[in-house]
Design a protein around this motif. Sequence first.
Motif, PDB file in Angstrom:
ATOM      1  N   ILE A 225       0.688  -0.998  -0.383  1.00  0.00           N
ATOM      2  CA  ILE A 225      -0.224   0.515  -0.129  1.00  0.00           C
ATOM      3  C   ILE A 225       0.493   1.616  -0.014  1.00  0.00           C
ATOM      4  O   ILE A 225       1.798   1.468   1.027  1.00  0.00           O
ATOM      5  N   HIS A 226       0.227   2.422  -0.754  1.00  0.00           N
ATOM      6  CA  HIS A 226       0.930   3.532  -0.547  1.00  0.00           C
ATOM      7  C   HIS A 226       0.307   4.502   0.289  1.00  0.00           C
ATOM      8  O   HIS A 226      -0.635   4.338   0.259  1.00  0.00           O
ATOM      9  N   GLY A 227       1.520   4.882   1.238  1.00  0.00           N
ATOM     10  CA  GLY A 227       0.421   5.105   2.284  1.00  0.00           C
ATOM     11  C   GLY A 227       0.817   6.294   3.196  1.00  0.00           C
ATOM     12  O   GLY A 227       3.198   5.430   3.196  1.00  0.00           O
ATOM     13  N   ASN A 228       1.157   7.070   4.144  1.00  0.00           N
ATOM     14  CA  ASN A 228       2.609   7.520   5.263  1.00  0.00           C
ATOM     15  C   ASN A 228       1.984   6.618   6.294  1.00  0.00           C
ATOM     16  O   ASN A 228       1.084   6.882   6.989  1.00  0.00           O
ATOM     17  N   ALA A 229       3.903   6.796   7.163  1.00  0.00           N
ATOM     18  CA  ALA A 229       3.224   5.632   8.175  1.00  0.00           C
ATOM     19  C   ALA A 229       2.995   6.610   9.340  1.00  0.00           C
ATOM     20  O   ALA A 229       1.989   6.559  10.588  1.00  0.00           O
ATOM     21  N   MET A 230       3.025   8.236   9.392  1.00  0.00           N
ATOM     22  CA  MET A 230       2.703   9.212  10.554  1.00  0.00           C
ATOM     23  C   MET A 230       0.791   9.230  10.150  1.00  0.00           C
ATOM     24  O   MET A 230       0.888   9.571  11.442  1.00  0.00           O
ATOM     25  N   GLU A 231       0.045   8.455   9.180  1.00  0.00           N
ATOM     26  CA  GLU A 231      -1.514   8.449   9.817  1.00  0.00           C
ATOM     27  C   GLU A 231      -1.878   6.879   8.691  1.00  0.00           C
ATOM     28  O   GLU A 231      -2.042   7.173   7.792  1.00  0.00           O
ATOM     29  N   LEU A 232      -1.671   5.770   9.712  1.00  0.00           N
ATOM     30  CA  LEU A 232      -1.824   4.513   8.987  1.00  0.00           C
ATOM     31  C   LEU A 232      -3.390   4.506   8.380  1.00  0.00           C
ATOM     32  O   LEU A 232      -4.016   4.873   9.367  1.00  0.00           O
TER      33      LEU A 232
END
Length: 233
Positions: free
Chosen positions: A103-110
Amino acid sequence: MQQSKEQKVHGVFEKIYSNYDKMNSVISFQQHKKWRKETMKHMKVKEGASALDVCCGTADWTLALSEQAGMKGKVFGLDFSQNMLSIGEEKVKSSPLNNIELIHGNAMELPFEDNTFDYVTIGFGLRNVPDYLQVLKEMNRVLKPGGMAVCLETSQPTMFGFRQLYYMYFRFIMPVFGRIFAKSFSEYSWLQESARDFPGMKELAELFEEAGFKDIYFKPYSGGVAAMHVGYK
């Protein structure tokens, strides 16, 4: 205009993705594979488990988790660099495993609900996020009660002499390796900065506690150049 840490790190990994695996082996003298293998032995991932690999990069740890979780398990890998994920996708396609989703995503906002996973890992990625504590809190949030969070990361050696050699290597030699093997001197200069500024083992354990984890412990590898941290929800 000065870039934020998030923008800078994103740019670094979008550029170095094609040489990332090779450079990890060069920089760590192949030790990163040994550290991950030892960490996986320690985790004892149960068959049928659900797992999330945060900052999964080219998905090596994601694949290892998938193999242990088995076909009844489900493993997600998440990264904010689409180029890094593209390498991971190729690895997943060429493997016999079909229980992985990248998944393309941000660790700061799972992008997951609370209490979703049995295991959440982050390997050599925490030092590159804008807010270490926020990412650890997110890892805690998506873990099921009793679930295990594991961070494998560069650390700060404490032994006098070895510590100075370590910093000399990271500051002066690693960027040269980046120039020679990956044509990316400035990007590897940045990576050594992120490693140099990362908290030591005790400080990171304190961040785990602040993020809400219990029964926290850590194990140094190779004289403290890397360390495994474990915490439970």
